[in-house]
Design a protein around this motif. Structure first.
Motif, PDB file in Angstrom:
ATOM      1  N   PHE A 193       0.851  -1.194   0.000  1.00  0.00           N
ATOM      2  CA  PHE A 193       0.000   0.000   0.000  1.00  0.00           C
ATOM      3  C   PHE A 193       0.881   1.236   0.000  1.00  0.00           C
ATOM      4  CE2 PHE A 193      -1.840   3.597   2.082  1.00  0.00           C
ATOM      5  CZ  PHE A 193      -3.145   3.653   1.633  1.00  0.00           C
ATOM      6  N   PRO A 194       0.667   2.221  -0.802  1.00  0.00           N
ATOM      7  CA  PRO A 194      -0.244   2.161  -1.946  1.00  0.00           C
ATOM      8  C   PRO A 194       0.448   1.443  -3.105  1.00  0.00           C
ATOM      9  CG  PRO A 194       0.751   4.347  -1.778  1.00  0.00           C
ATOM     10  CD  PRO A 194       1.304   3.540  -0.647  1.00  0.00           C
ATOM     11  N   HIS A 195      -0.295   0.637  -3.804  1.00  0.00           N
ATOM     12  CA  HIS A 195       0.278  -0.068  -4.955  1.00  0.00           C
ATOM     13  C   HIS A 195      -0.850  -0.689  -5.774  1.00  0.00           C
ATOM     14  CE1 HIS A 195       2.840  -2.635  -7.414  1.00  0.00           C
ATOM     15  NE2 HIS A 195       3.883  -1.983  -6.941  1.00  0.00           N
ATOM     16  N   SER A 196      -0.675  -0.666  -7.082  1.00  0.00           N
ATOM     17  CA  SER A 196      -1.665  -1.256  -7.982  1.00  0.00           C
ATOM     18  C   SER A 196      -1.670  -2.781  -7.859  1.00  0.00           C
ATOM     19  CB  SER A 196      -1.305  -0.842  -9.412  1.00  0.00           C
ATOM     20  OG  SER A 196      -1.529  -1.891 -10.304  1.00  0.00           O
ATOM     21  N   PRO A 197      -2.813  -3.433  -8.136  1.00  0.00           N
ATOM     22  CA  PRO A 197      -2.851  -4.901  -8.144  1.00  0.00           C
ATOM     23  C   PRO A 197      -2.190  -5.513  -9.377  1.00  0.00           C
ATOM     24  CG  PRO A 197      -5.018  -4.011  -8.678  1.00  0.00           C
ATOM     25  CD  PRO A 197      -4.145  -2.834  -8.346  1.00  0.00           C
ATOM     26  N   ASP A 198      -1.646  -4.666 -10.242  1.00  0.00           N
ATOM     27  CA  ASP A 198      -0.953  -5.185 -11.427  1.00  0.00           C
ATOM     28  C   ASP A 198       0.485  -5.507 -11.004  1.00  0.00           C
ATOM     29  OD1 ASP A 198      -0.197  -5.914 -13.931  1.00  0.00           O
ATOM     30  OD2 ASP A 198      -0.155  -3.869 -14.750  1.00  0.00           O
ATOM     31  N   THR A 199       0.679  -6.708 -10.477  1.00  0.00           N
ATOM     32  CA  THR A 199       1.972  -7.045  -9.859  1.00  0.00           C
ATOM     33  C   THR A 199       2.709  -8.177 -10.570  1.00  0.00           C
ATOM     34  OG1 THR A 199       0.877  -8.573  -8.347  1.00  0.00           O
ATOM     35  CG2 THR A 199       1.221  -6.317  -7.555  1.00  0.00           C
ATOM     36  N   GLY A 200       2.219  -8.635 -11.711  1.00  0.00           N
ATOM     37  CA  GLY A 200       2.944  -9.721 -12.369  1.00  0.00           C
ATOM     38  C   GLY A 200       2.101 -10.399 -13.420  1.00  0.00           C
ATOM     39  N   PRO A 201       2.596 -11.554 -13.888  1.00  0.00           N
ATOM     40  CA  PRO A 201       1.907 -12.231 -14.992  1.00  0.00           C
ATOM     41  C   PRO A 201       0.582 -12.862 -14.579  1.00  0.00           C
ATOM     42  CG  PRO A 201       3.802 -13.512 -14.258  1.00  0.00           C
ATOM     43  CD  PRO A 201       3.822 -12.236 -13.474  1.00  0.00           C
ATOM     44  N   GLY A 202      -0.199 -13.242 -15.596  1.00  0.00           N
ATOM     45  CA  GLY A 202      -1.523 -13.812 -15.359  1.00  0.00           C
ATOM     46  C   GLY A 202      -1.485 -15.305 -15.111  1.00  0.00           C
ATOM     47  N   LEU A 203      -2.587 -15.965 -15.433  1.00  0.00           N
ATOM     48  CA  LEU A 203      -2.710 -17.408 -15.192  1.00  0.00           C
ATOM     49  C   LEU A 203      -1.692 -18.184 -16.020  1.00  0.00           C
ATOM     50  CD1 LEU A 203      -6.574 -18.051 -15.399  1.00  0.00           C
ATOM     51  CD2 LEU A 203      -5.172 -17.763 -13.341  1.00  0.00           C
ATOM     52  N   THR A 204      -1.228 -19.289 -15.467  1.00  0.00           N
ATOM     53  CA  THR A 204      -0.433 -20.230 -16.246  1.00  0.00           C
ATOM     54  C   THR A 204      -1.402 -21.084 -17.084  1.00  0.00           C
ATOM     55  OG1 THR A 204      -0.589 -21.914 -14.542  1.00  0.00           O
ATOM     56  CG2 THR A 204       1.256 -20.343 -14.372  1.00  0.00           C
ATOM     57  N   VAL A 205      -0.847 -21.924 -17.963  1.00  0.00           N
ATOM     58  CA  VAL A 205      -1.711 -22.840 -18.728  1.00  0.00           C
ATOM     59  C   VAL A 205      -2.475 -23.743 -17.761  1.00  0.00           C
ATOM     60  CG1 VAL A 205      -1.697 -24.760 -20.366  1.00  0.00           C
ATOM     61  CG2 VAL A 205      -0.265 -22.738 -20.779  1.00  0.00           C
ATOM     62  N   ALA A 206      -1.807 -24.194 -16.706  1.00  0.00           N
ATOM     63  CA  ALA A 206      -2.492 -25.023 -15.699  1.00  0.00           C
ATOM     64  C   ALA A 206      -3.623 -24.236 -15.047  1.00  0.00           C
ATOM     65  CB  ALA A 206      -1.489 -25.487 -14.646  1.00  0.00           C
ATOM     66  N   GLY A 207      -3.401 -22.950 -14.838  1.00  0.00           N
ATOM     67  CA  GLY A 207      -4.441 -22.106 -14.252  1.00  0.00           C
ATOM     68  C   GLY A 207      -5.651 -21.990 -15.164  1.00  0.00           C
ATOM     69  N   GLN A 208      -5.389 -21.885 -16.454  1.00  0.00           N
ATOM     70  CA  GLN A 208      -6.504 -21.823 -17.414  1.00  0.00           C
ATOM     71  C   GLN A 208      -7.299 -23.134 -17.386  1.00  0.00           C
ATOM     72  OE1 GLN A 208      -4.670 -20.812 -21.167  1.00  0.00           O
ATOM     73  NE2 GLN A 208      -3.588 -19.082 -20.251  1.00  0.00           N
ATOM     74  N   ASN A 209      -6.581 -24.252 -17.297  1.00  0.00           N
ATOM     75  CA  ASN A 209      -7.267 -25.552 -17.219  1.00  0.00           C
ATOM     76  C   ASN A 209      -8.089 -25.660 -15.936  1.00  0.00           C
ATOM     77  OD1 ASN A 209      -6.170 -26.352 -19.650  1.00  0.00           O
ATOM     78  ND2 ASN A 209      -4.385 -27.335 -18.697  1.00  0.00           N
ATOM     79  N   LEU A 210      -7.545 -25.093 -14.863  1.00  0.00           N
ATOM     80  CA  LEU A 210      -8.256 -25.133 -13.581  1.00  0.00           C
ATOM     81  C   LEU A 210      -9.579 -24.355 -13.674  1.00  0.00           C
ATOM     82  CD1 LEU A 210      -8.217 -25.908 -10.537  1.00  0.00           C
ATOM     83  CD2 LEU A 210      -7.000 -23.761 -10.115  1.00  0.00           C
ATOM     84  N   VAL A 211      -9.543 -23.214 -14.322  1.00  0.00           N
ATOM     85  CA  VAL A 211     -10.775 -22.419 -14.474  1.00  0.00           C
ATOM     86  C   VAL A 211     -11.830 -23.230 -15.237  1.00  0.00           C
ATOM     87  CG1 VAL A 211     -11.773 -20.369 -15.580  1.00  0.00           C
ATOM     88  CG2 VAL A 211      -9.594 -20.193 -14.348  1.00  0.00           C
ATOM     89  N   ARG A 212     -11.424 -23.863 -16.331  1.00  0.00           N
ATOM     90  CA  ARG A 212     -12.388 -24.651 -17.124  1.00  0.00           C
ATOM     91  C   ARG A 212     -12.942 -25.813 -16.300  1.00  0.00           C
ATOM     92  NH1 ARG A 212      -8.044 -24.186 -20.888  1.00  0.00           N
ATOM     93  NH2 ARG A 212      -8.392 -22.375 -22.239  1.00  0.00           N
ATOM     94  N   ALA A 213     -12.068 -26.459 -15.533  1.00  0.00           N
ATOM     95  CA  ALA A 213     -12.520 -27.612 -14.723  1.00  0.00           C
ATOM     96  C   ALA A 213     -13.504 -27.157 -13.643  1.00  0.00           C
ATOM     97  CB  ALA A 213     -11.313 -28.309 -14.097  1.00  0.00           C
ATOM     98  N   CYS A 214     -13.230 -26.012 -13.028  1.00  0.00           N
ATOM     99  CA  CYS A 214     -14.150 -25.513 -11.992  1.00  0.00           C
ATOM    100  C   CYS A 214     -15.494 -25.129 -12.611  1.00  0.00           C
ATOM    101  CB  CYS A 214     -13.534 -24.336 -11.243  1.00  0.00           C
ATOM    102  SG  CYS A 214     -12.223 -24.845 -10.123  1.00  0.00           S
TER     103      CYS A 214
END
Ligand SMILES: [Zn+2]
Length: 372
Positions: A193-214
């Motif tokens: 604080f104070p700091h933007s939530p833009d702190t790094g890269p997005g989902l990994t490929v595994a993360g994308q698969n996790l979203v679809r599975a959920c």
């Protein structure tokens, strides 16, 4: 075990005061039931002075249902944030937390999930782990405390996602992809604080698969703690309403943990929900850890969230027992009627209060869980 009695929501009802059954988006109480060093060795069925939530106080406060989180601290991480807190000229930052070992996380999740199921069976029908909206609604109608099983961070789920299927069958209905650290699926925000939530890269490929599975299973995805890029990756991929169970408005308190107006717009477009986190440092514009923070600070955030999400997009997500400082006006879960009374005095009518306290969560879960 304390004497258990079936009580409804009229315990702290004052003359003319509306008490609404409340669904709360996040608590860390299961971890507090551990002995030291991580927990406080509390008995859920005995009213305590410590922490925020146990069954007697939940009944006093009108808590009808809660997301019971399983968070896995790093092996040597007794306190979640305080020891690593660094005060900076403009605010604070917390030393970044490293990723944790998935095998360790799975063992920990098993232990704490088992505790929830034992708690349910010891409760003489007063606590139920709910898996469908019908079960949740029945709990609201009958005064049984409904527990929704939530994992705060997906470390315990391997890349093959086999464990996700098993945890789903056991009752997992809500999953935070990350806590404030990286894992195989994505990147959580470091606390700053104070700091933007833009702190790094997005989902990994595994993360994308996790979203679809959920999405396929009907497990609600919780976007609390995820960084901005990960958030918008989920927004693009997911077919469910976007949910942030315990957060607040970045415009009023610019911490990495809070939601920017662009994120709020995406949540609104998906007919999603934000649960207000009760941590005072996450709501105050100076981010001070000051229990002497008035309820009006919480109401400012609720007003702002309602302005940006509509009255259908806001709920509570206290973070009770999550190593947080709560306004001493509220105190703990038993103080929830004070927040509701303050909202009513501020101009929220009964229909709006019903939405904020339970109907919005019910609607989102109805759209998200595959089981009716
Ligand atoms: Zn959290």
């Amino acid at each position: 075990m304390a004497q258990l009695s079936k009580r409804k929501y009229n315990v702290s009802k004052k003359e003319g005061e509306n008490i609404f059954p409340i669904i709360d988006g996040h608590n860390d109480t299961l971890l507090r039931l551990d002995g030291p060093p991580e927990g406080e060795g509390r008995d859920f069925f005995v009213q305590s002075e410590r922490g925020h939530l146990d069954l007697p106080r939940a009944q006093q406060g009108g808590l009808a249902a809660g997301f019971f989180a399983i968070f896995t601290p790093a092996p040597a991480q007794a306190q979640i944030t305080r020891e690593n807190l660094i005060i900076t000229e403009a605010g604070y930052e917390v030393r970044p937390y490293p990723a944790i070992d998935p095998i360790y996380a799975q063992q920990h999740v098993m232990k704490i999930a088992s505790r929830l199921f034992q708690l349910e069976s010891r409760s003489q029908g007063q606590v139920k782990v709910v898996r469908t909206v019908a079960e949740l609604q029945r709990c609201l109608d009958t005064g049984v405390l409904a527990a929704i099983l939530h994992f705060e961070g997906a470390e315990a789920i391997g890349l093959d996602l086999d464990a996700l299927e098993v945890f789903y069958q056991a009752g997992l209905r809500s999953l935070g992809i990350v806590w404030s650290r990286p894992n195989a699926f994505g990147h959580g925000v470091p606390f700053k604080f104070p700091h933007s939530p833009d702190t790094g890269p997005g989902l990994t490929v595994a993360g994308q698969n996790l979203v679809r599975a959920c999405n396929r299973l009907g497990i609600m995805l919780d976007l609390t703690h995820i960084n901005e890029q990960g958030f918008f990756d989920v927004a693009r991929l997911s077919d469910a309403p976007l949910v942030v169970t315990h957060s607040a408005a970045y415009a009023l308190c610019p911490s990495t943990r809070n939601l920017t107006d662009a994120q709020l717009a995406a949540i609104k477009a998906s007919a999603g929900i934000v649960g207000l986190n009760f941590e005072v440092a996450n709501m105050r514009e100076d981010a001070y850890l000051d229990p002497n923070t008035p309820l009006s600070v919480m109401i400012r955030h609720i007003d702002y969230l309602v302005e940006h999400l509509g009255i259908d997009g806001v709920g509570f997500g206290s973070d009770f027992d999550g190593d947080i400082i709560v306004s001493q006006e509220l105190g703990d879960v038993a103080g929830l009627p004070k927040l509701i009374a303050a909202l009513r005095d501020h101009g929220y009518d009964a229909a709006s209060l019903r939405k904020l306290t339970s109907e919005n969560w019910l609607r989102v879960l109805g759209k998200t869980w595959r089981l009716p």
